[in-house]
Scaffold this active site. Sequence first.
Site, short mmCIF file in Angstrom:
data_model
loop_
_atom_site.label_atom_id
_atom_site.label_comp_id
_atom_site.label_asym_id
_atom_site.label_seq_id
_atom_site.Cartn_x
_atom_site.Cartn_y
_atom_site.Cartn_z
N ARG A 113 50.38 74.37 36.29
CA ARG A 113 51.55 75.14 36.69
C ARG A 113 52.12 75.94 35.54
NH1 ARG A 113 55.05 71.78 39.90
NH2 ARG A 113 53.44 72.50 41.31
N TYR A 114 52.16 75.34 34.38
CA TYR A 114 52.78 75.99 33.22
C TYR A 114 51.71 76.58 32.32
CZ TYR A 114 56.72 73.18 34.85
OH TYR A 114 57.71 72.62 35.60
N ARG A 117 50.05 73.69 29.61
CA ARG A 117 49.88 72.26 29.86
C ARG A 117 49.54 71.99 31.32
NH1 ARG A 117 54.60 74.41 29.39
NH2 ARG A 117 56.53 73.60 30.28
N CYS A 126 49.94 52.20 41.79
CA CYS A 126 51.07 51.84 40.94
C CYS A 126 51.26 50.34 41.00
CB CYS A 126 52.35 52.51 41.44
SG CYS A 126 52.25 54.29 41.39
N CYS A 130 57.75 52.80 43.96
CA CYS A 130 59.17 53.14 43.95
C CYS A 130 59.53 53.77 45.28
CB CYS A 130 59.46 54.14 42.84
SG CYS A 130 58.79 53.63 41.26
N CYS A 133 59.76 57.54 45.26
CA CYS A 133 58.64 58.27 44.68
C CYS A 133 58.53 59.67 45.27
CB CYS A 133 57.33 57.53 44.91
SG CYS A 133 55.93 58.39 44.18
N ARG A 135 55.92 61.55 44.80
CA ARG A 135 54.51 61.75 45.16
C ARG A 135 54.12 60.77 46.25
NH1 ARG A 135 52.74 62.07 39.46
NH2 ARG A 135 53.63 64.14 39.17
N ASP A 294 63.95 64.93 44.36
CA ASP A 294 63.17 65.99 45.03
C ASP A 294 63.37 65.98 46.54
OD1 ASP A 294 62.01 67.06 42.78
OD2 ASP A 294 60.35 65.62 42.79
N ASP A 331 63.38 70.04 39.83
CA ASP A 331 62.00 70.50 39.99
C ASP A 331 62.01 71.33 41.26
OD1 ASP A 331 59.34 70.83 39.42
OD2 ASP A 331 58.99 68.70 39.03
N LYS A 338 60.15 72.86 36.75
CA LYS A 338 61.41 72.23 36.32
C LYS A 338 62.38 73.29 35.80
CE LYS A 338 58.87 68.15 34.97
NZ LYS A 338 57.49 68.70 35.04
C1 LIG Z 1 56.45 68.14 34.62
C2 LIG Z 1 55.18 68.80 34.63
C3 LIG Z 1 54.57 69.21 33.45
C4 LIG Z 1 55.19 68.96 32.09
O1 LIG Z 1 56.36 69.66 31.92
P1 LIG Z 1 57.22 69.48 30.59
O2 LIG Z 1 58.46 70.24 30.88
O3 LIG Z 1 56.39 70.03 29.49
O4 LIG Z 1 57.44 68.02 30.41
C5 LIG Z 1 53.36 69.85 33.53
N1 LIG Z 1 52.78 70.11 34.72
C6 LIG Z 1 53.35 69.76 35.89
C7 LIG Z 1 52.69 70.10 37.16
C8 LIG Z 1 54.58 69.09 35.89
O5 LIG Z 1 55.14 68.73 37.04
S1 SF4 Z 2 57.56 57.10 40.91
FE1 SF4 Z 2 55.78 57.06 42.31
S2 SF4 Z 2 54.01 57.43 41.00
FE2 SF4 Z 2 55.73 56.84 39.65
S3 SF4 Z 2 55.52 54.61 39.40
FE3 SF4 Z 2 56.92 54.95 41.10
S4 SF4 Z 2 55.61 54.91 42.91
FE4 SF4 Z 2 54.28 55.21 41.17
#
Ligand SMILES: *Cc1c(COP(=O)(O)O)cnc(C)c1O
Ligand code: SF4
Length: 423
Positions: A113-114, A117, A126, A130, A133, A135, A294, A331, A338
């Site tokens: 995305r960025y 990174r 996990c 959570c 979560c 995801r 989110d 996000d 973010k």
């Molecule tokens: C959070 C995230 C990152 C890292 O972002 P930072 O602001 O550098 O911590 C990189 N890729 C994705 C898809 C993310 O959600």
């Molecule tokens: S937030 Fe989601 S991915 Fe992260 S530890 Fe909890 S359940 Fe696992």
Amino acid sequence: MTEKQKNSIWGDCTPEEWNDWKWQLKNRIMDVDTLNKVIKLDEEDKRAIEHSLEFLRMAITPYYASLINPDNPNDPIRLQAVPSVHELTVAPEDMLDPLHEDVDSPTPGLTHRYPDRVLLLVTDRCSMYCRHCTRRRKAGETDKALPLDYVDKAVEYLKDHTEVRDVLISGGDPLTLPTAHLEKIIQKIDAVPSVEIIRIGSRTPVVLPQRIDDELITMLKKYKNIWLNTHFNHPVEITEESIKALNKLAEAGVPLGNQSVLLKGINDHPEIMKTLVQKLVKNRVRPYYMYQCDLSQGLSHFRTTVAKGLEIMEYLRGHTSGFAVPTYVIDAPHGGGKIPVMPQYLISYGENKVILRNYEGGWFVYEEPKDYHASADPDGWLDENRKSKEGLASMLSGKNKKLVPGEAVRLRRAGEWKRTHSQ
Ligand SMILES: *Cc1c(COP(=O)(O)O)cnc(C)c1O
Ligand code: SF4
């Protein structure tokens, strides 16, 4: 072993078992009947839990369960670990993949995305699922590691995209993988010359601190470029055991960060957050992000207003150590990434004058120089190639005269993948 554990349903296990992360994983609470032995559930609770398990599985390590106060239905540990009927509510604004992690994905498990990174999801398992979560569409789906040939595919991508210098290994929780398996992944990524740092995102220091064992520490110590971000949400999660885990990591030279999620009824109070961040820094963990909850499906009961987050930030900045203050981020849905938000400190801006206010509510003028011209780089060390080509920075650097949203590099990338994937 604490008194609490001796009196629990695991009272018969030995301290060796209790302190063994594999025992903790094997003995996770995954069904309603076992849970009912730990906390009192009425018939309605049980039905609600059974139902919500169809969407996101339950798994609670004996350790994390032992932190629950069974007499408090609003216990912050319980609210994070035990499914509730509210998860079944789908609000109109809810989405399955609000962060577009699947859209911005060039190879399975990888999200780019960025600019510099990427995120690599190496497992969907996990130690504790959570309830908040983000995801949740993926977490616990297969309870398995990403096949190593997919890791190889991701590595191929990294080799082709030398602009990526930071790889986040996340999931699921990468530290649920056996140490040898995790090391294989790290080695593969570390072998890409353009990758400078590797970050591990793991909740094990919070929900399974036994995981930070000597074998893991010995492995991590071999690499000099690994950072670890964990996920504490409430001060009661900082226990003797989790402190021990954090200390081991810090002593191994792994810089530690924390990402909290702002959660209604759990930590949506300035005093709770302040206590949390202070306890974190006391244990050498830098609060990194505080996330607005989110728009993932079934999370509406956990969401706060953005105003609450800003109030908390107002309460932290200036009132406690600067490095205890996380960045509050939203996000953005649709893969916007973010976006930091904070109270307004810049009150006004006039000719060579900036009017600011501080945390006490005092207003001050900062006088700017009247004849300023950028003069860094007298030796021409910064060549054209280092000028940012993306985002607003590209306008400031002079690379771009206009920004048209559809031309964002991220969207172009996603379009290219779609074309190649559909061929
Ligand atoms: C959070 C995230 C990152 C890292 O972002 P930072 O602001 O550098 O911590 C990189 N890729 C994705 C898809 C993310 O959600
Ligand atoms: S937030 Fe989601 S991915 Fe992260 S530890 Fe909890 S359940 Fe696992």
